[in-house]
Design a protein around this motif. Structure first.
Motif, mmCIF file in Angstrom:
data_model
loop_
_atom_site.group_PDB
_atom_site.id
_atom_site.type_symbol
_atom_site.label_atom_id
_atom_site.label_comp_id
_atom_site.label_asym_id
_atom_site.label_seq_id
_atom_site.Cartn_x
_atom_site.Cartn_y
_atom_site.Cartn_z
ATOM 1 N N SER A 1 47.002 38.125 45.060
ATOM 2 C CA SER A 1 45.671 38.383 44.634
ATOM 3 C C SER A 1 45.097 39.859 45.033
ATOM 4 C CB SER A 1 44.690 37.004 45.139
ATOM 5 O OG SER A 1 44.703 37.267 46.347
ATOM 6 N N LYS B 1 42.017 45.890 37.465
ATOM 7 C CA LYS B 1 41.913 44.274 37.344
ATOM 8 C C LYS B 1 42.757 43.785 38.508
ATOM 9 C CE LYS B 1 41.199 43.882 32.283
ATOM 10 N NZ LYS B 1 41.697 43.329 31.172
ATOM 11 N N GLN B 2 42.343 42.594 38.870
ATOM 12 C CA GLN B 2 43.290 41.947 39.702
ATOM 13 C C GLN B 2 44.676 41.332 39.427
ATOM 14 O OE1 GLN B 2 42.167 37.859 40.941
ATOM 15 N NE2 GLN B 2 42.093 38.362 43.148
ATOM 16 N N GLY B 3 45.692 41.800 40.060
ATOM 17 C CA GLY B 3 47.112 41.211 39.606
ATOM 18 C C GLY B 3 47.821 42.197 39.115
ATOM 19 N N SER C 1 46.812 37.219 37.155
ATOM 20 C CA SER C 1 46.224 37.177 38.464
ATOM 21 C C SER C 1 46.730 36.341 39.448
ATOM 22 C CB SER C 1 44.703 37.111 38.240
ATOM 23 O OG SER C 1 44.652 35.663 37.804
#
Length: 856
Positions: free
Chosen positions: A451, A459-461, A483
């Motif tokens: 994470s 963006k996360q991931g 994510s």
């Protein structure tokens, strides 16, 4: 004008241009069958073969649009982006609430129709985006080791029938409308429940006729004859030498001739290939002959690509075009019934807005079902409900903070998943003490840092690109962002992503980690075939060839503040495809060390059990107690058992929240745990539901749809399909927890039941004798004492009743003469058979009151 409507009008104009009037199949005023017969008569043999495969390409010259037969809605729209994720089916069965289940699947069908309409207007409908949904799974969950049992509604034929009928009603919509809402599919026909490892070659021999007709077929018969289900899926294995998808007895004699089924038979994915590919059934010489055998037996639609060889089979004299036409007319009729050829203005279901997808109303339904499916198994000293005091509670366990576990298998993508840790934290008004303690099967703690990765646009991931080639060339077939840690495999012919092929594809994942401290990370990956790991431009690992499945772990020393660009490349060449990837901190622990972390709290809520990553369809990862998606042992994994024992010996009050898709042997836990709550895989709202039950804001009322055995020794051999010794209906031993069992925070008392034979009703008074409002489930079982070869008892009715504290109600359960259907040893058939019976009315399969009656 919408793009879809423009497409239909253009095709209609094209078709009319060649003649003086509208072609019959384009006339919405004609019946679906008339239109289908007309269209079939205009198609070439090659075109007919094309439309018989699950991904049917458009045929512009005839105005036939693209169509995808394979979509999933096991417990919410699956594998098609955003959707509401409801609890696993086995959990929803524990609600004993088929009325709520119908509402759940009405919501699912709303989301499915809205998503399909949006996709059609974009001009492309691919796998998982269609109007044909391959659910419900109404196989008998005969053995708790079967990894796919969580897809079913339990071990009882009546339960599978009643719940399956609710699913069909919810998906297909009202029967009096011009167009079907969706097509539902009863699967897997028939006698299918593992093992996963041998399902492509396994042959079931010498199955007693009684077991076939009394246990394995009743739910299918009811869905066909009562529910009007539009599709039936044939199973992988053989019965008496014939693959189910090539069984004249199953698909012609029983399904069509005896039951009168006039809908579609679809193959399980890859099942026709099993007819001829090496190591499988070996009943056909090649794809053409396998396809001919399947179609002649009655399999109309193939999930696979063998049917493209049907023209070759016609030329070889193995099948006639007229035999193919029978299937083509059926599947075209289905598409006309769904409105696939007609403008949206005529099809009412296309007016369902996309705003229904993952809407608040559906989330509320998911929460309601998650609450109702919770089964309280054990509550020593009434430790539950807990007081809302965060200072006295610690949350622990491998499933406590795992959001993906909540989803079970065949899931969609929820907008947010409420973990058990989050649900308890919200209930207690803030942070709650937490330690993971262990993994599912090992005394290690793995803390994922996935994470913390970021990709394009912040963006996360990790970003992802997929290509339908092995060179990573051209425009990607699909792009997205993940994510959560990567978990992919093509078991059950499951594609990695929409529009991506099952074989001969590549993928690239990219993400950046900025280390927040100096530490050693574990990069863990499982893959077959080609894999490449690149960090900051340096290739750390590379095996770019056809390869076996491998589990790998590499250490990465990181420095605080430094940036690490991580790239994962994957190539799949043939056969199975698996890719798992995570970046984590891993270390070994001891049970005593974990117990010490709870030294200054009174109560530990341990959220454990097993994982849908381990029990599922053809899982490729093997860990102790699991094999290919099935379980080799039903015991709670030893690592968790050691921690629970250490906590108990340390004087802690221990509440076990058991998350699983099947029965777990919890005999030692009756001693080490003060309370046990069976939470199943409870869906996206599962954390709220668990917390509501633990802290008394919801009074549990779920009942077990399967037997919980004491240990492995109580189970017959897994691959023996005879019912002797299996399930509550034939098990002579003492279970740990019986079918239909479940505790409440209040108590109930049943009066003396009375059977009114003339009216076909059972009356019984139910009193809430406790201090809290609650719900009881009145259950009715049937036994024929003079039938030594029959079931000990079998469920034939149930009804939920809500009672305020101290309230009494008269409960009426329908029990018509048809409910006395029993195996007739003289005729070898299931029929209403006169004789002496016991009606057993109670709150579980063992806590019953009996009525003796004579059926004339």
């Amino acid at each position: 004008m919408k793009k879809r409507n423009i497409f239909v009008v253009l095709l209609l104009t094209f078709a009319v241009g060649a003649g003086a009037q509208t072609l019959s199949y384009m006339n919405p005023e004609l019946s679906a069958r008339q239109r289908a017969e007309d269209l079939c008569s205009r198609m070439t043999l090659e075109e007919k073969a094309t439309v018989m495969m699950n991904n049917s390409k458009a045929i512009p010259r005839l105005g036939i649009p693209q169509f995808a037969w394979w979509s999933e809605a096991l417990h919410g729209v699956g594998r098609n982006g955003l959707s509401t994720v409801f609890p696993s089916c086995i959990g929803m069965a524990a609600s004993f609430d088929d009325g709520l289940l119908e509402r759940v699947f009405t919501a699912v069908s709303d989301e499915a129709r809205a998503k399909n309409t949006a996709q059609r207007r974009k001009g492309s409908v691919d796998t998982y985006q269609g109007l044909s949904f391959w659910t419900p799974n109404i196989n008998i969950f005969r053995d708790p080791r079967w990894g796919r049992g969580q897809e079913t509604y339990g071990e009882d034929p009546y339960m599978n029938s009643r719940m399956g009928l609710a699913v069909v009603r919810g998906l297909q919509g009202p029967s009096d409308r011009k167009y079907m809402k969706l097509y539902a599919c009863a699967k897997h026909f028939a006698v299918h429940s593992g093992p996963e490892k041998t399902r492509h070659s396994f042959n079931i021999e010498d199955l007693p006729e009684r077991d076939l007709w009394e246990t394995y077929l009743p739910a299918f018969k009811d869905l066909v004859q009562i529910g009007g289900v539009k599709e039936v899926m044939c199973a992988y294995q053989r019965i008496d030498g014939d693959p189910c998808c090539g069984s004249n007895r199953l698909l012609q004699q029983i399904l069509r001739d005896e039951w009168g089924f006039d809908g579609l038979v679809v193959s399980d994915c890859g099942a026709i290939s099993d007819f001829w590919e090496p190591g499988a059934h070996g009943v056909s010489k090649d794809a053409a002959s396998a396809s001919a055998k399947a179609v002649i037996s009655g399999t109309d639609v193939e999930c696979g690509s063998n049917y493209k060889r049907l023209p070759d089979a016609v030329k070889a004299g193995e099948i006639t075009e007229a035999q193919i036409d029978t299937s083509v007319v059926r599947l075209l009729e289905a598409r006309f019934e769904l409105g696939d050829f007609d403008p949206d203005s005529l099809v009412e279901w296309t007016r369902i807005p996309e705003s229904v997808v993952a809407c608040k109303e559906h989330k509320d339904l998911a929460l309601q079902m998650a609450r109702e499916q919770m089964v309280l198994l054990h509550n020593r000293g009434n430790i539950l409900p807990l007081a809302k005091d965060a200072s006295k509670i610690m949350v622990m366990g491998p499933n406590a903070a795992d959001s993906i576990m909540l989803w079970g298998i065949y899931y969609g993508q929820p907008s947010h998943s409420v973990t058990v840790l989050e649900g308890i934290g919200n209930k207690l008004g803030g942070d709650v003490r937490y330690t993971k303690g262990c993994e599912i099967t090992s005394l290690t703690e793995t803390e994922s840092v996935f994470s913390k990765l970021t990709c394009r646009g912040g963006k996360q991931g990790m970003s992802a690109q997929f290509w339908n080639n092995t060179e990573m060339e051209g425009v990607p077939a699909y792009e997205t962002t993940y994510s959560a840690p990567l978990h992919f495999d093509n078991g059950g012919n499951t594609v990695f992503a929409p529009g991506v092929r099952l074989t001969d594809f590549t993928a690239r994942f990219r993400g950046t980690l900025v280390a927040d401290k100096d530490e050693t990370l574990d990069i863990m990956y499982t893959n077959d075939d080609g894999f490449r790991l690149i960090i900051n431009g340096d290739t750390i690992a590379e095996r770019w060839k056809t390869d076996r499945l491998r589990f790998n772990r590499r250490k990465l020393d990181v420095k605080k503040g430094r940036k690490y660009d991580i790239q994962v490349d994957y190539m799949q060449l043939r056969g199975g495809a698996t890719l798992n990837f995570d970046v984590a901190v891993v270390r070994n622990v001891t049970a005593s060390e974990i117990a010490e972390r709870a030294r200054d709290v009174e109560t530990v809520v341990f959220v454990g059990g097993i994982s849908p990553n381990l029990e599922r369809e053809e899982a490729k990862v093997t860990e102790p107690g699991f094999d290919n998606g099935d379980r080799t042992s039903i015991e709670l994994p030893a690592a968790q058992r050691e921690i629970l024992k250490a906590l108990h010996e340390a004087g802690k009050k221990v509440v076990l929240v058991n998350c699983s898709g099947s029965a777990v042997a919890l005999t030692p836990e009756l001693e080490t745990c003060d309370a046990i709550l069976q939470a199943w895989y409870p869906g996206e709202q599962g954390g709220h539901a668990v917390a509501d039950v633990l802290f008394g804001d919801y009074n549990p009322c779920g009942k077990l749809p399967v037997t919980f055995y004491k240990d492995d020794s109580q189970l017959p051999p897994f691959d023996d399909y005879r019912m002797a010794g299996r399930t509550y209906r034939y098990f002579n031993g003492e279970p740990l927890f019986p079918f239909g069992y479940g505790l409440s925070y209040t108590t109930f008392a049943l009066g003396t039941p009375v059977y009114d034979a003339q009216a076909g009703k059972i009356h019984v008074s139910v009193t809430n004798t406790g201090a809290r409002d609650g719900v009881e489930v009145v259950q009715v079982y049937l036994d024929k004492p003079d039938d030594a070869g029959g079931p000990l008892k079998t469920l034939r009715g149930f009804k939920r009743v809500e009672l305020k504290a101290g309230e009494t109600k008269d409960v009426v359960v329908d029990f018509p003469r048809s409910a006395f259907e029993w195996w007739n040893v003289d005729t070898n058939t299931m029929c209403v058979t006169p004789g002496k019976y016991e009606l057993q009315v109670g709150t579980s399969s063992v806590d019953v009151k009996k009525i003796v009656c004579e059926l004339k």
